[in-house]
Design an enzyme around this catalytic site. Sequence first.
Site, mmCIF file in Angstrom:
data_model
loop_
_atom_site.group_PDB
_atom_site.id
_atom_site.type_symbol
_atom_site.label_atom_id
_atom_site.label_comp_id
_atom_site.label_asym_id
_atom_site.label_seq_id
_atom_site.Cartn_x
_atom_site.Cartn_y
_atom_site.Cartn_z
ATOM 1 N N GLU A 1 19.445 -15.001 -37.049
ATOM 2 C CA GLU A 1 19.452 -14.517 -35.719
ATOM 3 C C GLU A 1 19.935 -12.948 -35.776
ATOM 4 O O GLU A 1 20.788 -12.575 -35.004
ATOM 5 C CB GLU A 1 20.556 -14.954 -34.757
ATOM 6 C CG GLU A 1 20.329 -15.028 -33.440
ATOM 7 C CD GLU A 1 21.097 -16.359 -32.657
ATOM 8 O OE1 GLU A 1 21.707 -15.994 -31.447
ATOM 9 O OE2 GLU A 1 21.022 -17.355 -33.104
ATOM 10 N N HIS B 1 28.319 -20.661 -34.952
ATOM 11 C CA HIS B 1 28.350 -21.504 -36.314
ATOM 12 C C HIS B 1 29.177 -20.922 -37.175
ATOM 13 O O HIS B 1 29.497 -19.815 -37.409
ATOM 14 C CB HIS B 1 27.011 -21.243 -36.760
ATOM 15 C CG HIS B 1 25.624 -21.720 -35.817
ATOM 16 N ND1 HIS B 1 25.018 -22.711 -36.031
ATOM 17 C CD2 HIS B 1 25.118 -21.369 -34.647
ATOM 18 C CE1 HIS B 1 24.191 -23.066 -35.098
ATOM 19 N NE2 HIS B 1 24.460 -22.080 -34.200
ATOM 20 N N ASP C 1 23.423 -26.797 -38.987
ATOM 21 C CA ASP C 1 22.779 -25.781 -40.065
ATOM 22 C C ASP C 1 22.556 -26.821 -41.539
ATOM 23 O O ASP C 1 23.595 -27.520 -41.825
ATOM 24 C CB ASP C 1 23.824 -24.812 -40.442
ATOM 25 C CG ASP C 1 23.991 -23.803 -39.063
ATOM 26 O OD1 ASP C 1 23.236 -23.063 -39.077
ATOM 27 O OD2 ASP C 1 24.683 -24.516 -38.474
ATOM 28 N N TYR D 1 12.240 -11.978 -26.669
ATOM 29 C CA TYR D 1 13.046 -12.104 -27.507
ATOM 30 C C TYR D 1 12.851 -12.490 -29.060
ATOM 31 O O TYR D 1 12.010 -13.416 -29.068
ATOM 32 C CB TYR D 1 13.861 -13.797 -26.964
ATOM 33 C CG TYR D 1 14.988 -14.019 -27.799
ATOM 34 C CD1 TYR D 1 16.400 -13.403 -27.387
ATOM 35 C CD2 TYR D 1 14.778 -15.061 -28.727
ATOM 36 C CE1 TYR D 1 17.404 -14.077 -28.369
ATOM 37 C CE2 TYR D 1 15.999 -15.563 -29.610
ATOM 38 C CZ TYR D 1 17.193 -14.945 -29.234
ATOM 39 O OH TYR D 1 18.263 -15.504 -30.321
ATOM 40 N N ASP E 1 19.551 -22.562 -39.793
ATOM 41 C CA ASP E 1 19.796 -23.056 -38.680
ATOM 42 C C ASP E 1 18.631 -24.109 -38.143
ATOM 43 O O ASP E 1 17.701 -23.789 -37.451
ATOM 44 C CB ASP E 1 20.123 -22.412 -37.421
ATOM 45 C CG ASP E 1 20.535 -22.858 -36.394
ATOM 46 O OD1 ASP E 1 20.472 -23.980 -36.227
ATOM 47 O OD2 ASP E 1 21.016 -22.187 -35.314
ATOM 48 N N GLU F 1 13.889 -12.137 -33.328
ATOM 49 C CA GLU F 1 15.081 -12.298 -34.321
ATOM 50 C C GLU F 1 14.470 -11.845 -35.766
ATOM 51 O O GLU F 1 13.120 -11.910 -35.944
ATOM 52 C CB GLU F 1 15.550 -13.632 -34.467
ATOM 53 C CG GLU F 1 16.115 -14.108 -33.095
ATOM 54 C CD GLU F 1 16.775 -15.458 -33.255
ATOM 55 O OE1 GLU F 1 16.636 -15.929 -34.431
ATOM 56 O OE2 GLU F 1 16.925 -16.259 -32.343
ATOM 57 N N HIS G 1 15.428 -20.486 -38.719
ATOM 58 C CA HIS G 1 16.066 -20.717 -37.350
ATOM 59 C C HIS G 1 15.028 -21.416 -36.496
ATOM 60 O O HIS G 1 14.193 -20.719 -35.783
ATOM 61 C CB HIS G 1 16.618 -19.527 -36.915
ATOM 62 C CG HIS G 1 17.176 -19.792 -35.537
ATOM 63 N ND1 HIS G 1 17.432 -18.509 -34.738
ATOM 64 C CD2 HIS G 1 18.070 -20.568 -35.325
ATOM 65 C CE1 HIS G 1 18.253 -18.936 -33.643
ATOM 66 N NE2 HIS G 1 18.747 -20.398 -34.100
#
Length: 491
Positions: free
Chosen positions: A199, A413, A373, A236, A328, A238, A294
Site C-alpha cells: 500500500e 495492520h 496478512d 487508485y 495482505d 499502489e 495486496h
Amino acid sequence: MVNFYNRFILGPARIMRPLFAMISAKSKILAWTEEVNAEFTASKNALDNATLLVHPRSNILTELTVDASATAIGGILVHSVEGQWRPLAFFSHHLHPLKFKYSVFDRNLLALYLAIRHFRYFLEGRLFTDNKPLTHAFAMAKDPCQGLKIAAFNIQRFGQSKVDNHVTLDILIQKHIEQALNLVLSQILQRYDLITVEEVMDADNSAVTDLVKELNLSTKLKYNYIISDYLGRSSYREKYAFLYREDILKPQEWYHYDDGCEQCGTDTFMREPFIVHFHSLTTIVKDFVLAAIHTSPSYAVREVNALYDVWNDARKHFNTENILILGDYNAACHYVTESDWPKIRLRQYKKFHWLIADEVDTTVSINTHCAYDRFVVSTEGLLDTVVPGSVKAFNFQKAFDLPYQTVKGVSDHYPIELELKDDPKLPDTYYKPERYIGISGGISGGPCSCEGVDMSSCAGRCGAYSHSFPCSCTTSCSKHDDCCHDYKDHC
C-alpha cells in the site's frame, strides 16, 4: 597506552579498529596505509583530549548509557553531580564480523549485556538505555539472534504525509524526536533485515527514499529498496516496496506477474504480485524468492486462489521452490469465509503451508480479529529453513505501550514476521552499498490484444471497469446501473 587509558576515551574500539586489524593480520609485514596513519594520529589526539573523569561516590545516582554502531558497541557510566551528568568511565568493544549482521535490536542488547558485565561492580543505581524495546528483552524466553528477519507490513496508504508526520515516522523507524513520543531506536522497521511494504502511494518514490535515509541514520546500517510499478485498474493505485540490508542481501532479478490484459479487463489481480529473487550471504538457503501481494478485498477469494498460479510461475521462472508469498491476502473474516477455502488451491494442496494461522489477529482495530496478512511456503521450499517459533504478528501497540489512536495513525495492520535460519559459517565478504538509494522494478504489463474478448460479458472479466467499456463487472456496478447482463453468473 591507549589500551591502558581506554576508560578515559570515548569510542576507543572505533578509533583503534584499523590498527588492530593491521597487527592481527597473518602477514608479517605491517602495511602502514593512509587510513592506518590517520587512525594512529586520531589515537594520539584521543589521549591528548582524554575526558576528565569524576571520582565514584556511592551516595549519588549512577547511570549506564549504551549504544551500538554497525561494527562496535559502547557504554558510558555517569554520575549525577550538582544536577549534571559527569562521566565515570567509558567502555568500548569492537564487534566480531559474525555480529555485523545483527539487527539494531540485537546489537543494542549485546551492548547492554557487555556494558553491565564490564561495570557490574559500579552498578548500584538504576539502568538507562535509549532503546525501549530492550526493556522487553528481559522477559524473552529464547535467544532473539537466530536468523534473517523478514517482515510484511501494510503501512496503510504510505506516502509523504506519513514521512512528514514526525510521530508516525518516529514509530516506524524510531528516530528520536523530543516532545513527540520520546521513543528511540529500534521499533518497527529496525527489527528486520528485509521488509515487504504494501500500500505504498508515492508517485515519485520520495517518501520511501526519505524513510530509508532515516532508517540508515537511525540504525547506522545501509538499507536500500526496490519498488514496483504503480499497480491498479483505476485512479487508485499502489506500489510494493522491498526494503533490505545492503551488506547481506542483494536483489538479483525481478518481475511483475503477468495476469492478463488490463486494457481488456481480463487480468486477474487488482494489483498483480511483484516478485523478487534475493541472494543472502548469511542464511543457510542462499537464494530465495519473495512474491508481494495486496489482494482486493472485493475479489479476495479469486485472487488468493490465483496465487497458486503466481507460485507456479515464479517456480518456473527462477527454477526454485524457495518461494515465500507474503503480504495482505485479506484472507479472513467476511472477505474469505470457511465456505470459500475449498475453492482456493493454495489452501487445498497439501504441499503449501500457511505460517500465520487463521486465529491470529493481524489487525489494529479493536473491532476486528482477522488474519488478513499471511506467509505461505511449500514443503520442498523454505519450510525447513524457518526458525521455529519465529512466525508471528508483531503487536507494536502492546510492545511499546502506544495509545490506540497513535497506532491507528501508523496503520490498520500489524506487521507479520519470521526468521530464516542463519548459516553458521561466516561469509568471506559482505556486499558494498550502492551509491544511490532506490531501484526501479520496471513497468508492469505491456501491449496486449482484446481480439476475441466479449466486452459486453463478465466471463473472465470480474473487476473490469473503464469508461470505454460498454458495461462493468465491478462489485459496485449495481449502484451505477452499468453491470453487464451476466454479472451475477460470473462475479
